[in-house]
Scaffold this active site. Sequence first.
Site, PDB file in Angstrom:
ATOM      1  NE  ARG A 100      -2.525   0.614   3.596  1.00 59.15           N
ATOM      2  CZ  ARG A 100      -2.055   1.427   4.559  1.00 59.15           C
ATOM      3  NH1 ARG A 100      -1.947   2.736   4.329  1.00 59.15           N
ATOM      4  NH2 ARG A 100      -1.682   0.948   5.720  1.00 59.15           N
TER       5      ARG A 100
ATOM      6  CE  LYS B  64     -13.490   7.593 -18.591  1.00 58.19           C
ATOM      7  NZ  LYS B  64     -13.228   7.323 -17.169  1.00 58.19           N
TER       8      LYS B  64
ATOM      9  CE1 TYR C   7     -17.687  11.312 -15.085  1.00 57.49           C
ATOM     10  CE2 TYR C   7     -16.111  11.446 -13.275  1.00 57.49           C
ATOM     11  CZ  TYR C   7     -17.084  10.748 -13.977  1.00 57.49           C
ATOM     12  OH  TYR C   7     -17.441   9.486 -13.565  1.00 57.49           O
TER      13      TYR C   7
ATOM     14  CG  ASP D 181      -9.582  15.392 -15.806  1.00 62.36           C
ATOM     15  OD1 ASP D 181      -8.964  14.652 -16.597  1.00 62.36           O
ATOM     16  OD2 ASP D 181     -10.585  15.017 -15.178  1.00 62.36           O
TER      17      ASP D 181
END
Length: 353
Positions: free
Chosen positions: A26, A180, A79, A155
């Site tokens: 992690r 994407k 978005y 973004d």
Amino acid sequence: MQRGPVFAAPYQLSADEGSESDTYARASNPGWRDLESALATLEGAAGALVVGSGMSAITVVLRSLLTAGDTVVVPSDGYYQVRAYARERLEPMGITVHELRTADMAGEAADALLASAEGTTVVVAETPANPSLDVVDLRIVSEQCANAGAVLVVDNTTATPLGQQPLELGADVVVASGTKTLSGHSDLLMGYIAASDADFLAGMERERALSGTVLGPFETWLAHRSLGTAGLRFERQCANALALAAVLETHPAAHRVRYPGLPGDPAHAVAAGQMSRFGGLVTFEVDSAEQFHRLVAGSDLLVPATSFGGIHTTADRRARWGDPVPDGFVRLSCGIEDTDDLVADLESALSAL
């Protein structure tokens, strides 16, 4: 050659405590380092961090930069989940939330807002915006933010680093959904953050570790695998997008066609000044939701699906998800099919409306 995935949570520790590269997955692992190095190179950044999704990228960044009394500006036509996060999670924490249209983020409205903002101010720009495909001049908005002491987060999901370099244009931080176009096979969820400020990166890395928004080892390997074909895929997607946009803008059944690569698009001049490729997304409108479903049913190649950037061409009716758009608004994500086949298929489907 890319090494295989490392499926480990804990790592064997050394008697020389603190000398290990990895102790617990992690916090760090070799797969992340390989992928992050590649992403930093693509974005022209000093470093990058991978996280579990594109939303994880934006939330890690905003949580690491903002506290009560600060201000965030988000795109009203970008978005929708970013706006939802700002309103539902940040606003109740005492963070002031403002929304601006992408086209207004470089201009007098933004200047006035930045001048009156309190505390640390973070401006989130998405360009081209999803789903409006409007574009903001990143050179101008980065100068405005620098003059006001604000942090500019861009973004870069729709453009990808293969089409636009926000850090070179003045941004402080880049976020993107690697789900994407960059991974491009519609088989994983992934996000990333890139920056050249060591303090920003350190704070975001700490937030990632504390929040646990991490990327699994197999997804890490899949994403890194996909980078080897990203340029080839993106080149075909952009070519297909331009070809389909050209068909749509002259067809009577399609209205308000948007693609930054079209010379007549309202965003073309700005896009041409900062983008090397214009992306694989095209938007347009048909008369109704029913017409959208007829369009998809009449096509052999259009897949009705949300998300974008995969190898198959998909069509998404964005009003279904709550975007403030007409019922017949269509976001077309162009895949890597043969261009002539796609054009013929779309023309056939449109003729049936």
